[in-house]
Each structure stands twice: as C-alpha cells, then as structure tokens.
Design a protein around this motif. Structure first.
Motif, PDB file in Angstrom:
ATOM      1  N   ALA A   1      -2.553  -4.078  -9.274  1.00  0.00           N
ATOM      2  CA  ALA A   1      -3.327  -2.443  -9.912  1.00  0.00           C
ATOM      3  C   ALA A   1      -3.679  -3.611 -11.234  1.00  0.00           C
ATOM      4  O   ALA A   1      -5.506  -3.072 -11.752  1.00  0.00           O
ATOM      5  CB  ALA A   1      -2.928  -1.551  -9.983  1.00  0.00           C
ATOM      6  N   SER A   2      -3.552  -4.125 -11.889  1.00  0.00           N
ATOM      7  CA  SER A   2      -4.355  -3.983 -13.239  1.00  0.00           C
ATOM      8  C   SER A   2      -5.024  -5.583 -13.179  1.00  0.00           C
ATOM      9  O   SER A   2      -6.118  -5.460 -13.640  1.00  0.00           O
ATOM     10  CB  SER A   2      -3.269  -5.025 -14.145  1.00  0.00           C
TER      11      SER A   2
ATOM     12  N   TRP B   1      -7.343  -4.502  -7.963  1.00  0.00           N
ATOM     13  CA  TRP B   1      -7.173  -4.887  -7.310  1.00  0.00           C
ATOM     14  C   TRP B   1      -7.390  -3.235  -6.427  1.00  0.00           C
ATOM     15  O   TRP B   1      -5.967  -2.690  -7.067  1.00  0.00           O
ATOM     16  CB  TRP B   1      -6.334  -5.980  -6.744  1.00  0.00           C
ATOM     17  N   ALA B   2      -6.867  -2.775  -5.515  1.00  0.00           N
ATOM     18  CA  ALA B   2      -6.689  -1.609  -4.901  1.00  0.00           C
ATOM     19  C   ALA B   2      -6.826  -1.706  -2.985  1.00  0.00           C
ATOM     20  O   ALA B   2      -7.708  -2.194  -3.123  1.00  0.00           O
ATOM     21  CB  ALA B   2      -6.986  -0.345  -5.676  1.00  0.00           C
TER      22      ALA B   2
ATOM     23  N   LYS C   1       1.320  -2.502  -9.873  1.00  0.00           N
ATOM     24  CA  LYS C   1       0.528  -1.765 -11.443  1.00  0.00           C
ATOM     25  C   LYS C   1       0.403  -3.768 -11.686  1.00  0.00           C
ATOM     26  O   LYS C   1      -0.967  -3.357 -12.309  1.00  0.00           O
ATOM     27  CB  LYS C   1       1.548  -1.420 -12.701  1.00  0.00           C
TER      28      LYS C   1
ATOM     29  N   ASN D   1       0.592  -1.192  -0.143  1.00  0.00           N
ATOM     30  CA  ASN D   1       0.397   0.387   0.085  1.00  0.00           C
ATOM     31  C   ASN D   1       0.800   0.697  -0.122  1.00  0.00           C
ATOM     32  O   ASN D   1       1.187   1.845   1.340  1.00  0.00           O
ATOM     33  CB  ASN D   1      -0.728  -0.272   1.092  1.00  0.00           C
TER      34      ASN D   1
END
Ligand code: UDP
Length: 336
Positions: A302-303, A306-307, A299, A249
């Motif tokens: 995130a692709s 997910w965050a 990255k 994070n």
C-alpha cells in the motif's frame, strides 16, 4: 512503470498460473517478453497467451538449462522469477527436492541479474508465515518442530528471500513478493487450490469437498491485481530499497464453507457440500490448515500506492466463467 514500455523482460515460469498473467501484462504494455518454462506446471500453451503478435518469445526449457546456455542476461531489462513448484497437493511428490529446487534456481537468477546489473522480482509465498498467525512483513517467523513438504517449501522460499535481501551489497536490485491466496482463471485444481477445485466440482455436479471445520478463513486475491502490483508499482526506487511485499486482498475474506455455498449458488449446481478428510485424499504428508486464519497485512504494498480492486464476487464469477468454457489443463491428474 506503465509508461516505460519497450523493455525486454524475462518471465520464468511464464506458462504457470501467475507467470502467464504477468507475461501477458508486460506484453500488452509494449514490452518484449521471453517466457522460460519447462512446462512442468504450465496451465496454458504458449500460443494461447493474449499478447500482441511478436511480443512473446517462448523458451521450453528449465530456467537452469536456459541460463547456462544463454550465458549472460545482457540485453534484458528485468527478470520476473515466477518458476517454482506450487500448490499444497502437488508439492508432495517433490518432498526432499523442493528446498534445493527453489534455492538453486533462485541463486542462478540472482547471480545472472547481478552480472547484467538488472533488477529481479522474486516470487516467494505467504507459506513462509506457516501457522504463526503473524502475517506482517516485519513480524517474526516461527518454524514448527517437525518436518513435512509444506515446511520444506516455506523454508526454501524463506532462504531464497534472504539470498535476495543479502545480495543487495553485491549490487542486486530486487523486490520479493509474498502472494496470499491468489485465484483466477487458469488456476489448476491439480495444485489442490480451493477456488478451482470447488468451481470445477460444482460445474461437474460432484460434491464440493470442504476440509476441516470449513470455518477457516482465507482472503482471495485476483491474479490481475497481483500483476498490476508488479507492472505498475515496482519502479527503480523500489528495487534499490529491497523489501518484502505481502500482496493480498484483506477485503475478500471468507470462511471456506461459505465459499463453497457461494460457488454452488452462483453455478446453480445441484452438488452436495461435504466435509472431507484431506489426508485421506492427498496422503499423510498433506498438512491441513485447520481453523487458521490467513488474512494479509499489506502495508508495504500500500505504501507504493497499490490497492487491490477485484472483489470476491467478481473473482468467483471470472473463475466460473473460465471453467465453463475451458478444460483444466492439468486437472486430469488431480485427486479432486
Ligand atoms: N480446502 C478445502 N477443500 C479443498 C481444498 C482446500 O476445504 O478441496 C481448504 C483448505 O483446507 C484451506 C483453504 O481451503 O483451509 C484454502 O486452501 P488452498 O490450498 O487453496 O490455500 P492455502 O491453504 O494454501 O491457504
């Protein structure tokens, strides 16, 4: 993946810090979970897992012993391989055995998953980046020209990653996770991790021990955000295209001295914040982080959509709240 419940999932190291949350997350979604844990690094008792009645089966054995005894993984739908020595302080006692332990156990899991044709989640570590300062999944990995347990650990994890990736053509479907500074309830200070150490020092009125300059930066990831990546974002397509995922994070960045101050403030503690020499506490084999900044680049994760969502403030609060009402199961053996 949250709608495809009712599967049978094996979680190795399922009573460890990360493994226990993973086990609970799958069980709460309606899966049947087999927790395999030798209790060497467990931070919770099997009966304390928050899971629907009957959803968790506990096997108190080493992964190797259990897999040999079991023979085949037929009937299982996935293995999440979390079992590992962990923690910059607690790995020191296993110097010289870390590499083979990581590689041998992961090798057994890989072979069994190939035979049963089921996917595998491989828990690696951000340690593989060492001090390179390059924290991108597609960046080079630099190995320093000396040896210590931390490097042995990192190379064991890197070998295990390579074994997963290179087994694709033998039919292995896998995903490898490199977690960055995971924190949360149950994490033991025994491993040397900073969050549970500072929180317990503050709650007990002992000095908070800042190593090095205290200006080194870390970004803390909630264990629940990590679990959500595994349960909600690793679908079959991800497993068929094996990749390495940094999971961290970057929004929760803090200098370590500032973290100590925040924890002192939030606990209302009278503790002093002191500078301490980590090698005087843990021995010459302990590697200090110095002013190295460990901030993840996410990255690949995130692709997949997910965050991370849990803020540093929330994470500190949760850890304080946990240790106000729970003992650290492994804390009695901790140096700090
Ligand atoms: N740290 C500290 N006091 C402690 C334990 C750790 O100041 O009692 C520092 C450590 O030097 C590092 C940071 O906190 O810079 C994070 O340490 P941790 O072991 O939790 O994670 P890692 O170093 O593996 O990122």
């Amino acid at each position: 993946m949250s709608d495809s419940t009712g599967r049978r999932i094996m979680v190795t190291g399922g009573l460890g810090f990360v493994g226990s949350f993973i086990s609970e997350a799958f069980a709460q979604r309606g899966d049947q979970v087999t927790v395999v844990d030798s209790c060497v690094s467990s931070v919770v008792e099997a009966e304390e897992l928050k899971a629907p009645s009957g959803s968790v089966e506990f096997v108190g054995e080493s992964v190797e012993d259990y897999l040999v005894k079991l023979g085949s993984l037929d009937g299982f739908d996935m293995v999440v391989h979390c079992a590992s020595y962990v923690g910059p302080a607690s790995i020191l006692q296993y110097a010289g055995q870390l590499g083979p332990a990581i590689v041998n156990t992961t090798s057994m899991v890989i072979e069994k998953c190939i035979l049963a044709d089921i996917p595998m989640v491989n828990f690696s570590s951000a340690e593989i980046y060492g001090k390179s300062g390059l924290l991108q999944e597609d960046g080079d990995i630099r190995v320093p020209p000396y040896f210590n347990p931390r490097i042995e650990y990192a190379l064991g994890k890197l070998t295990a990653e390579s074994m997963c990736m290179n087994s694709k053509d033998r039919g292995l479907r896998s995903a490898t996770i490199r977690p960055f500074n995971v924190a949360g309830p149950r994490q033991s200070r025994f491993g040397g991790f900073v969050m549970p150490t500072f929180v317990q020092q503050a709650l007990e009125g002992r000095p908070l021990t800042v190593f090095a300059s205290g200006l080194q930066k870390r970004a803390f990831l909630s264990v629940t955000d990590l679990c959500r990546f595994v349960t909600d974002h690793l679908d079959d397509a991800a497993f068929r295209n094996p990749k390495v995922y940094n999971v961290g994070n970057p929004h929760n960045e803090t200098e370590i001295y500032a973290l100590a101050e925040r924890i002192k403030e939030k606990t209302g503690s009278e503790s002093d914040i002191i500078y301490a020499d980590s090698t005087a506490i843990y021995g010459p084999q302990y590697e200090e982080a110095e002013s190295f900044e460990k901030l993840p680049e996410i990255k690949n994760a995130a692709s997949l959509g997910w965050a991370p969502t849990v803020t540093l403030e929330e994470l500190i609060d949760e850890t304080i709240s946990y240790y106000r009402s729970h003992a650290d199961m492994r804390g009695m053996n901790a140096r700090l």
